[in-house]
Design a protein around this motif. Structure first.
Motif, PDB file in Angstrom:
ATOM      1  N   ARG A  80       0.830  -1.205   0.000  1.00 58.88           N
ATOM      2  CA  ARG A  80       0.000   0.000   0.000  1.00 58.88           C
ATOM      3  C   ARG A  80       0.862   1.251   0.000  1.00 58.88           C
ATOM      4  O   ARG A  80       0.563   2.222  -0.707  1.00 58.88           O
ATOM      5  CB  ARG A  80      -0.907   0.032   1.235  1.00 58.88           C
ATOM      6  CG  ARG A  80      -2.038  -0.913   1.106  1.00 58.88           C
ATOM      7  CD  ARG A  80      -2.914  -0.978   2.339  1.00 58.88           C
ATOM      8  NE  ARG A  80      -3.913  -1.992   2.075  1.00 58.88           N
ATOM      9  CZ  ARG A  80      -4.987  -1.784   1.339  1.00 58.88           C
ATOM     10  NH1 ARG A  80      -5.224  -0.579   0.838  1.00 58.88           N
ATOM     11  NH2 ARG A  80      -5.825  -2.745   1.090  1.00 58.88           N
ATOM     12  N   HIS A 132      -8.577  -3.230   6.039  1.00 59.84           N
ATOM     13  CA  HIS A 132      -7.866  -2.047   5.537  1.00 59.84           C
ATOM     14  C   HIS A 132      -8.383  -1.683   4.138  1.00 59.84           C
ATOM     15  O   HIS A 132      -8.647  -0.522   3.826  1.00 59.84           O
ATOM     16  CB  HIS A 132      -6.361  -2.333   5.509  1.00 59.84           C
ATOM     17  CG  HIS A 132      -5.516  -1.104   5.374  1.00 59.84           C
ATOM     18  ND1 HIS A 132      -4.232  -1.009   5.829  1.00 59.84           N
ATOM     19  CD2 HIS A 132      -5.784   0.108   4.818  1.00 59.84           C
ATOM     20  CE1 HIS A 132      -3.739   0.195   5.573  1.00 59.84           C
ATOM     21  NE2 HIS A 132      -4.666   0.883   4.949  1.00 59.84           N
ATOM     22  N   ASP A 133      -8.542  -2.707   3.325  1.00 58.66           N
ATOM     23  CA  ASP A 133      -9.019  -2.493   1.952  1.00 58.66           C
ATOM     24  C   ASP A 133     -10.426  -1.884   1.946  1.00 58.66           C
ATOM     25  O   ASP A 133     -10.728  -1.004   1.137  1.00 58.66           O
ATOM     26  CB  ASP A 133      -9.023  -3.849   1.232  1.00 58.66           C
ATOM     27  CG  ASP A 133      -9.334  -3.709  -0.250  1.00 58.66           C
ATOM     28  OD1 ASP A 133      -8.665  -2.892  -0.911  1.00 58.66           O
ATOM     29  OD2 ASP A 133     -10.238  -4.412  -0.732  1.00 58.66           O
ATOM     30  N   GLY A 166      -9.969   1.429   5.109  1.00 57.28           N
ATOM     31  CA  GLY A 166      -8.770   2.261   5.220  1.00 57.28           C
ATOM     32  C   GLY A 166      -8.146   2.342   6.603  1.00 57.28           C
ATOM     33  O   GLY A 166      -7.356   3.240   6.853  1.00 57.28           O
ATOM     34  N   ARG A 201      -6.037   0.266   9.812  1.00 57.18           N
ATOM     35  CA  ARG A 201      -5.185  -0.894  10.041  1.00 57.18           C
ATOM     36  C   ARG A 201      -5.222  -1.298  11.498  1.00 57.18           C
ATOM     37  O   ARG A 201      -4.954  -0.475  12.390  1.00 57.18           O
ATOM     38  CB  ARG A 201      -3.751  -0.527   9.646  1.00 57.18           C
ATOM     39  CG  ARG A 201      -2.710  -1.581   9.959  1.00 57.18           C
ATOM     40  CD  ARG A 201      -2.942  -2.919   9.285  1.00 57.18           C
ATOM     41  NE  ARG A 201      -3.032  -2.836   7.836  1.00 57.18           N
ATOM     42  CZ  ARG A 201      -3.056  -3.920   7.038  1.00 57.18           C
ATOM     43  NH1 ARG A 201      -2.980  -5.142   7.542  1.00 57.18           N
ATOM     44  NH2 ARG A 201      -3.173  -3.760   5.742  1.00 57.18           N
ATOM     45  N   SER A 208      -8.389  12.836   9.994  1.00 56.04           N
ATOM     46  CA  SER A 208      -8.589  13.474   8.704  1.00 56.04           C
ATOM     47  C   SER A 208      -9.256  14.835   8.883  1.00 56.04           C
ATOM     48  O   SER A 208      -8.970  15.768   8.162  1.00 56.04           O
ATOM     49  CB  SER A 208      -9.387  12.577   7.761  1.00 56.04           C
ATOM     50  OG  SER A 208     -10.715  12.529   8.194  1.00 56.04           O
TER      51      SER A 208
END
Lengths: 289, 770, 164
Positions: free
Chosen positions: B398, B737-738, B741, B743, B765
């Motif tokens: 990634r 995660h995929d 997003g 982990r 964010s």
């Protein structure tokens, strides 16, 4: 767990007589699934178990009232509730809740009265019955009385039942016009004890909610009616924005308990989400006719 | 649920190997008549119940047994002092002789056996055990593996290496620390690789302590004879039990008889020596048979899977090739070493993963703490490692903006290339496993990512494991005068189907029907040595011994035919040969086979060896999942597990092994967790320690047997009991995660952990954008 | 307490045969069956969660480990050992073998008995119904995919033979 006496009274009066004692090693025994666990682990060492299996078949009957309510004998098994045509017709939410409650073998022997009297806040049946406005008939040495299911619990594994008192029946008022749902959420395996149980019952007239009951369990120390959430619902339109307000009110109101199934904060989030989903489902499933 | 059935159907010439024979004992199991030690009762038997430590670390000040002794029906109450009258030095263990039969002077974990109560009625024994009072002076305790590295609390004042196994001969431990073993490997120039790297990635991953929970709880029964001792035990290692009990008693091996019927699950819990030491001592002390059955709760205090911390760091060049890797692994071994040191070394040397990396350093530490002991659990440490290195690998891909599958392909270890230890990899279908999963999942095609609050993602992971060595298996095949055969073997069929697979090998070699081969269950008076049933070793090691034994018998039958004047190649039934030779139905032919694979121990300084394993196991997992972003709940929609197990001896049993292993690891990944409070397990029951049930099975499960052959294995086969555990945890974390997003770096991957990570990401964010 | 008040002689029907036993109040149904040398019901979790101790009393499945032996007085008790008394395996048992629906076999009697219960009540269960019904039985070897297949296979065999 050795050395106790297992007695089989032939009537309710005899059972009450046997249980009218200050000795807390004497306990009633119906399905026994909860008591046996406590006995096997040494948490409870009985001197006498009063088996209620022979007090009479009337105490395991389930009958629908002409008005649209239900009377459930305390000795009815959870399986009987699950499969009873009366329950499925009058209070389908009760029958549905049974299919994922404990397991088939437990439901086959565990009885409604014992399930309530045990006072375990993780049980599925109490919040559902409380949301439906249910009450229990209690018989004891001083006679009989009725207690609302929502008022039955006084603490963690504690009830308001007094010395020698037994639950004889559960009474549900007319369910006509009420839309109900129960959702529970597990956070470990799929069949874990719930981290949260939430039961709702709404009366919707002309698109507006005229009455609402919201009950949370498992995540709180005792089964709790969330009155501010109910106020947010009552009189408002049965739509998403009303539900969102009710969920925030519920989250602010409920006192969550942290345990291995989740933190208090996380359970509060679960309540927000699951209450909304329960309300949505109740509306979708529609009212009992 | 749809189940994909691999179409591997290529039986060997006699049609026995490669055939999906139902388990030989199937009828006994569906009728409830299979025998387990759990059900065994012998005349004059006493039941044992132990009193367990209530503190994690403390000196025993006093033990009061008087109330227990006074209870009607109690036969005897036993302490360590009594044990010493039978065994003067009552300490056992496969790696260190560190575990007392009953606590001596101090206790090192909550739940450690301190006193044993014997009674004819198990209810009396249980009641009496509650009447024993033990006073402790608490000592400073250590629970965390990282803290144990430097803690002033030292669990063992004296270290006592056992010297039993050649691969652990160098074991000395570090005195006055909690380090039972530190394994190090140095290959190439790691510092130079990092200095020259275009990218460096560093992460830390953790796993939690979990338990095997075999549904037949651990149980042993010892029966004293005049000058012998018979132990009926739910054990995966009868040969080891015999040797260890003989050592404790100072007896010759042949006076100790160990018998194992069916096992109600093992998964590593029933390995080496567990309950056998105490029942042996008790039976000799009171001269009566003694049975000790654990409850489910007690199992949590007996043996567990290592919690671990893994710090992993990679140097990567601009083409996306991993040029260097540093691994530091800390294994939380609990209070007694059990086989932890071997987990530390054996798993340690594969810590960099199935990748071709020239410069590697590994430090792997077995640590004592005041938790219940940890040992082997389906994968022997490998699932903990794969969890870390495959999560790390995904993060690198990634980070570089590369497809995770393409990045793996670029770096995979290919046939003949040296693994970290320097041992060249042979017959390891690492790429085949990866390709099979990617193909099944249609990895190259676009993927539906969900809508609204429910997001979808997919993840993939592959891992590998070195088999066990040095190790010995011996088998005996006895061909009767009617041509039917018995197989004598100390391999334990704990559900994995070894009896059936071994019978298939005999049948194939002797051209019999598998159903006509009877496998004699382990009985050390009768069945020969087999190191243990562990580490997916039976198919390969015992299987090779069985094949040699069957070939030995076959050669003798041929010789008998020749001696009777039959020309080579003529068609005859063995029964006719016996009749011709003895004039009636009489006689036997005994074939013996011993298998010891070649092996070279890692050099103590460098950790290197050019022959560190007889074979490699490879397993991988791909998952498609859904994440409910409002609650953090993860639902596994589809799980594909692929394994290289050589050529399958019994495809159907192999598939069950694959899906069973993956589902067990699914529990460890998603929710299983021993909750500890000051060393006490607060959820030591199946009510509160949840294991996977029907509703936890993914909607779609696929088991894939990757096309492969283990040339040195019996009929091209090798073991598969553990392989499908390897990839499960990281594949799910990679898919999370995929999907959303975030982990997760600590197991279990609970909804709350997912939700928290989502919340944090949201906050980050919003602060970044503000 | 006087032994006479805790010990009781009970009579019941065990796999179709009338039997009696003298049992103490604390003895559970698994213990009781052991006295009759029946080992197919086994206590594992001790909490009614795993189903290894499944016994059928008056046609209803229960956890033997949570059932006091004295309470089966006068009842009909059926165990896994009763299923093949004719010498032939039941269709469920045969389906479990054919589908390889077990590994160690310790939980298998419970799954087999519960599957019979399910199919008596629901001859053609969907997969979610199978999962719901058997969610109270645990298999640590996790042969669940094979068990689901075996239940479906047994159901279709039993429907076919009922139709014939």
């Amino acid at each position: 767990m050795r050395g106790f006496e297992l007695v089989h009274p032939g009537s309710l009066a005899d059972a009450i007589g046997l249980l009218d004692t200050d000795d807390d090693t004497v306990r009633p025994f119906s399905g026994g699934t909860a008591l046996m666990l406590m006995m096997k682990t040494g948490v409870f060492r009985p001197s006498r178990l009063v088996h209620l299996g022979r007090i009479g078949d009337a105490y395991s009957e389930i009958t629908a009232s002409p008005a649209g309510g239900l009377r459930i004998g305390a000795m009815a098994t959870l399986s009987a509730l699950e499969h009873s045509p009366e329950v499925i017709r009058v209070a389908p939410v009760v029958a549905r809740a049974m299919t994922r409650l404990a397991n088939v073998r437990v439901r086959n022997v565990a009885c409604v009265g014992g399930n309530l009297a045990h006072g375990d806040p993780h049980m599925d049946l109490p919040p559902v019955l409380a949301a439906l406005g249910g009450s229990v008939s209690v018989a004891g040495p001083q006679g009989t009385r009725d207690v609302a299911v929502e008022k039955l619990f006084s603490g963690y594994y504690e009830t308001v039942l007094g010395r020698g008192e037994l639950i004889t029946d559960v009474v549900l008022p007319s369910q006509r016009g009420w839309s109900s749902a129960y959702l529970k959420c597990t956070t470990r395996s799929a069949d874990d004890w719930p981290a949260l149980g939430v039961a709702v019952s709404l009366r919707i007239e002309g698109g507006a909610i005229s009455e609402a009951r919201v009950v949370v369990s498992a995540a709180t120390e005792i089964l709790t009616r969330l009155t501010t959430a109910e106020s947010a619902l009552t009189g408002a339109a049965a739509d998403e924005s009303t539900f969102a307000r009710a969920c925030e009110a519920a989250a602010a109101e409920a006192e969550m308990v942290e345990d291995a199934r989740g933190s208090a904060d996380y359970k509060t989030q679960l309540l927000r989400v699951y209450l909304r989903r329960a309300l949505t489902q109740a509306v979708q499933d529609g009212a009992v006719s | 649920m749809t189940i994909h059935r691999p179409t591997i159907d290529r039986p060997m010439p006699a049609g026995q190997v490669g055939r999906s024979v139902p388990r030989l004992e199937a009828r006994q199991k569906v009728t409830g008549r299979a025998d387990y030690v759990h059900n065994l009762v012998v005349p004059r038997m006493l039941y044992c119940k132990v009193v367990r430590s209530t503190v994690p670390h403390g000196r025993i000040l006093s033990i009061d047994t008087s109330a227990a002794e006074a209870l009607e029906g109690v036969y005897r109450v036993v302490t360590a002092d009594d044990i010493r009258t039978v065994v003067p030095n009552p300490f056992y263990g496969p790696a260190f002789h560190d575990q007392p039969v009953l606590a001596v002077e101090k206790v090192r974990h909550v739940g450690e056996p301190v006193v044993a109560v014997l009674a004819e009625d198990p209810y009396v024994a249980a009641e009496a055990a509650q009447l024993v009072t033990v006073e402790y002076e608490p000592m400073e305790a250590v629970f965390d593996e990282i803290e144990a590295m430097t803690s002033t609390a030292v669990v063992h004042e004296v270290l006592k290496p056992a010297g039993t196994f050649p691969d652990l001969k160098h074991l000395v431990g570090r005195r006055d620390t909690n380090i039972a073993l530190d394994y190090r490997l140095r290959r190439g120039d790691v510092d130079a690789a990092f200095a020259a790297a275009d990218h460096v990635f560093a992460h830390e991953f953790k796993t939690q302590q979990v338990m095997h929970t075999p549904l037949e709880p651990m149980v042993s029964l010892a029966e004293p004879g005049e000058d012998t001792l018979t132990i009926h035990t739910a054990s995966q290692s009868p040969s080891f039990v015999r040797i260890e009990i003989a050592r404790l008693l100072g007896w010759p091996e042949n006076r100790v008889r160990v018998k194992v019927p069916h096992l109600g699950g093992g998964f590593g819990a029933k390995l080496y020596i567990k309950l056998e030491a105490l029942v042996a001592c008790l039976a000799l002390l009171v001269r009566r048979p003694v049975k000790w059955s654990l409850t489910m709760e007690e199992q949590f205090y007996t043996i567990t899977k290592h919690a671990s911390t893994f710090r992993i760091e990679s140097a990567v060049d601009k083409e996306g090739r991993v040029t260097g890797r540093r691994c530091e692994v800390f294994w939380n071994g609990g209070a007694y070493a059990d086989i932890g040191p071997r987990v530390t070394q054996k798993s340690g040397f594969t810590a960099p993963g199935p990748y071709d990396i020239d410069n590697v350093s590994i430090d792997s530490y077995a640590l004592y703490t005041n938790r219940p002991p940890a040992g082997a659990l389906r994968g022997f440490g490998i699932p903990q490692l794969v969890w870390a290195y495959e999560s790390h690998t995904d993060l690198i891909a990634r980070g570089l903006g590369l497809d995770p599958v393409a990045f793996r392909r670029k770096n995979l270890l290919r046939d003949g290339r040296p693994q970290a230890t320097g041992t060249p990899v042979r017959d390891a279908a690492i790429e085949g496993v990866l390709d099979d999963i990617a193909a099944r999942m249609a990895w190259e095609t676009p993927f539906d990512r969900g809508s609204g609050p429910v997001k979808r993602g997919r993840g993939i992971a592959v891992g590998f494991k070195a088999s066990i060595a040095p190790t010995t298996s011996v088998a005996i095949v006895n061909v009767a005068a009617d041509g039917s055969a018995n197989l004598y073997l100390s391999t334990v069929d704990m559900g994995q189907g070894s009896d059936t697979a071994m019978a298939q090998i005999v049948a194939e070699t002797l051209t019999l029907r598998t159903e006509d081969v009877k496998v004699v269950h382990p009985d050390t008076d009768v069945t020969p040595y087999d190191m243990a049933t562990l580490g997916s070793r039976s198919t390969f090691h015992a299987g090779n011994a069985v094949k040699l034994a069957a070939e030995h018998a076959r050669d003798q039958i041929a010789a008998l035919a020749a001696s009777l004047g039959l020309p080579p190649g003529s068609n005859y039934a063995p029964a006719d040969l016996f009749k011709k030779k003895y004039g009636m139905q009489a006689g036997n032919i005994i074939g013996v086979g011993t298998y010891i694979p070649e092996y070279k121990s890692p050099a103590p300084e460098t950790g290197l060896s050019d022959n560190v394993t007889p074979f490699w196991m490879v397993g991988g997992t791909g998952v498609e999942i859904e994440v409910d972003t409002e609650t953090g709940h993860v639902r596994i929609l589809r799980m594909v597990n692929a394994c290289d197990l050589g050529r399958p001896l019994n495809p159907k049993i192999v598939e069950t092994q694959i899906s069973g292993a993956a589902l067990m690891q699914l529990g460890f990944t998603m929710f299983e967790n021993m909750d500890l409070d000051d060393g006490q397990v607060t959820n030591a029951s199946l009510a509160d320690y949840k294991i996977p049930g029907m509703h936890d099975v993914p909607d779609q499960m696929e088991s894939v047997i990757t096309e492969a052959e283990q040339k040195s294995g019996p009929y091209g086969a090798k073991g598969v009991g553990e392989s499908a555990t390897f990839g499960v945890s990281p594949a799910i974390a990679n898919a999370i995660h995929d999907a959303v997003g975030v982990r997760l770096t600590e197991m279990p991957l609970t909804p709350q952990a997912v939700f928290r990570a989502l919340r944090e990401a949201e906050l980050n964010s919003s602060t970044t954008s503000a | 307490m006087d032994a006479s008040e805790t010990v009781k002689k009970i009579r019941f029907t065990l796999n179709g045969r009338p039997v009696s036993a003298t049992v103490e109040s604390h003895v559970d149904l698994v213990d009781l069956l052991r006295r009759f040398d029946l080992g197919g019901a086994r206590e594992s979790c001790g909490q009614g969660l795993c189903g290894c101790c499944t016994v059928v009393v008056d046609g209803v499945a229960m956890s033997g480990c949570l059932t006091l032996a004295q309470l089966v007085d006068g009842k009909r008790v059926d165990t896994i050992e009763g299923l093949d008394q004719t010498g032939a395996l039941s269709p469920v048992q045969q389906a479990f073998i054919d589908e390889g629906a077990f590994q160690c076999g310790f939980c298998t009697p419970g799954f087999v008995l519960m599957t019979h219960q399910l199919l008596e009540r629901n001859p053609d269960p969907s997969e979610p119904e199978i999962r719901d019904y058997l969610a109270g039985n645990l298999c640590r070897c996790a042969a669940y995919p094979e068990i689901i297949r075996a239940v479906k296979s047994a159901a279709s065999r039993m429907r076919a033979s009922a139709a014939a």
